[in-house]
Design an enzyme around this catalytic site. Sequence first.
Site, mmCIF file in Angstrom:
data_model
loop_
_atom_site.group_PDB
_atom_site.id
_atom_site.type_symbol
_atom_site.label_atom_id
_atom_site.label_comp_id
_atom_site.label_asym_id
_atom_site.label_seq_id
_atom_site.Cartn_x
_atom_site.Cartn_y
_atom_site.Cartn_z
ATOM 1 N NE ARG A 111 -2.596 -1.274 3.548
ATOM 2 C CZ ARG A 111 -2.924 -2.405 4.183
ATOM 3 N NH1 ARG A 111 -3.714 -3.289 3.602
ATOM 4 N NH2 ARG A 111 -2.496 -2.638 5.392
ATOM 5 C CG PHE A 147 -11.605 -6.361 -5.725
ATOM 6 C CD1 PHE A 147 -12.679 -7.246 -5.700
ATOM 7 C CD2 PHE A 147 -10.973 -6.125 -6.944
ATOM 8 C CE1 PHE A 147 -13.111 -7.884 -6.853
ATOM 9 C CE2 PHE A 147 -11.395 -6.754 -8.108
ATOM 10 C CZ PHE A 147 -12.470 -7.644 -8.063
ATOM 11 C CG ASN A 172 -19.947 -7.910 -8.854
ATOM 12 O OD1 ASN A 172 -18.787 -7.904 -9.264
ATOM 13 N ND2 ASN A 172 -20.656 -9.009 -8.726
ATOM 14 C CB ALA A 173 -14.944 -5.152 -8.732
ATOM 15 C CG ASP A 223 -5.692 -6.540 -2.549
ATOM 16 O OD1 ASP A 223 -5.341 -7.713 -2.754
ATOM 17 O OD2 ASP A 223 -5.659 -5.992 -1.428
ATOM 18 C CB CYS A 233 -4.215 -13.179 -1.504
ATOM 19 S SG CYS A 233 -6.007 -13.148 -1.548
HETATM 20 N N1 SAH Z 1 -6.991 -3.872 -0.586
HETATM 21 C C1 SAH Z 1 -7.614 -4.111 0.691
HETATM 22 C C2 SAH Z 1 -8.038 -5.551 0.871
HETATM 23 C C3 SAH Z 1 -9.008 -6.065 -0.171
HETATM 24 S S1 SAH Z 1 -9.717 -7.596 0.261
HETATM 25 C C4 SAH Z 1 -6.662 -3.689 1.794
HETATM 26 O O1 SAH Z 1 -5.454 -3.497 1.520
HETATM 27 O O2 SAH Z 1 -7.093 -3.539 2.931
HETATM 28 C C5 SAH Z 1 -10.868 -7.837 -0.995
HETATM 29 C C6 SAH Z 1 -12.152 -7.048 -0.849
HETATM 30 O O3 SAH Z 1 -12.944 -7.248 -2.016
HETATM 31 C C7 SAH Z 1 -13.035 -7.472 0.331
HETATM 32 O O4 SAH Z 1 -13.311 -6.352 1.108
HETATM 33 C C8 SAH Z 1 -14.306 -7.998 -0.321
HETATM 34 O O5 SAH Z 1 -15.477 -7.654 0.406
HETATM 35 C C9 SAH Z 1 -14.299 -7.284 -1.651
HETATM 36 N N2 SAH Z 1 -15.002 -7.967 -2.748
HETATM 37 C C10 SAH Z 1 -15.142 -9.289 -2.954
HETATM 38 N N3 SAH Z 1 -15.769 -9.534 -4.131
HETATM 39 C C11 SAH Z 1 -16.023 -8.317 -4.676
HETATM 40 C C12 SAH Z 1 -16.642 -7.889 -5.880
HETATM 41 N N4 SAH Z 1 -17.106 -8.776 -6.782
HETATM 42 N N5 SAH Z 1 -16.732 -6.572 -6.120
HETATM 43 C C13 SAH Z 1 -16.250 -5.657 -5.241
HETATM 44 N N6 SAH Z 1 -15.654 -6.007 -4.088
HETATM 45 C C14 SAH Z 1 -15.534 -7.320 -3.805
#
Ligand code: SAH
Length: 392
Positions: A211, A226, A274-275, A295, A335
Amino acid sequence: MSRPGHQVQLTPKGERWRRAGHPWVYRDDLASVDPACAGQVVQVLSAQKQPLGQAFCNPKSKIVLRWLTDDPSVQVDRDFWQRRLKAAFDYRKRVVGDSTAYRLIHAEADGFPGLVVDKYDSVLSVQSQSLVMEPLLPLINELLTELLKPAAIIYRNDAAARKLEGLPLEKKVAQGTLPEVVEIKEGTRRYTVRPMEGHKTGAYLDQRENRIWARQFARGRVLDAFAYQGGFSLQVSESAKEVLALEDSVQSVEWLKENLALNKIKNVQVERANAFDRLRELEKEGKPFDLIILDPPAFAKSRGEMEGAWRGYRDINLRAMRLLSPGGTLITCSCSHQVSDEIFGEILREAAADSKRRVRFVEQRTQSADHPVLLTHPESKYLKCIALEIDP
Ligand code: SAH
């Protein structure tokens, strides 16, 4: 704990495996195992009955032996664990610079089989993923308390891996008083953690260094697809003009907004979305981004999920590559343990070819240094975080 009484003998194949340094020995690699060794420290013998070292034994798990030491005669007692804890702490003092949250114990890599301890300021969050560690938890609490005097120690024993060891899932305050919210400093930013409710043991500490590193690529319009509670958005918003943060969980969106307010950040727009769908829409809108961060959660938790995971990673990376401005940067992470460096590289190559853009490799990184990797336990190097750049 006294010197181990039980002995376990390896097969010739098991011995070769062990001599290569892997910290786990599977059932098929044992010549014999006494069921009474459950939860005990055992002496491990080679195929020719030579002592190789000591391990924790759980005959009910697929991983029957978890390695403790190559020294057949050292006492696995309070001093043994205290030495290991001190070494783990001294290492963090060297490698963790600008955060009040970090991983203090990273399981096998710190010599604590299956045990994770994360420090969120004055709260310690403990996660044990092996049966053999359970009876030791009171001692670990005692040693942690002596060393760090935490306000609270909690057990985040809700990881699904516990079921493989025949362990129940539970979350509880083991000691002290848990504040509902803990505030963490990361570089120039602050964020909140709810140790009982947050993802993993509270937050994604493994991405901490990535980050901070991502800040150098921040400019113009940024997409954090995400976002969780804003880990990347908080950092990159300092030099970006505007950031769009996508997150599909209502709860995480709330925490993200709280973190923006905490830092008085005004240039991050949060969307619950939803991404996958949103990336497609953004592509149609035709307004490019200068930096995109992907991520996502682990798409492949087991080998059986590989095909879907491949499609998922290719899809989001392809869309991101198309959405970037010339010279734009893509920070893309995975991950999933199952997705190796090679596989992830292959997926990115496919996406680049399909995107019809010239994509350059900039840098590859992994989990932060407080999540060290035992070289002979390659599965524990799970995080991939890659910077790519679109040809200007
Ligand atoms: N980058 C963040 C961690 C991300 S974890 C950090 O450094 O703290 C992944 C995240 O994606 C989670 O919060 C989860 O709720 C979200 N997520 C899962 N599927 C998703 C989707 N289809 N669209 C958007 N967000 C999503």
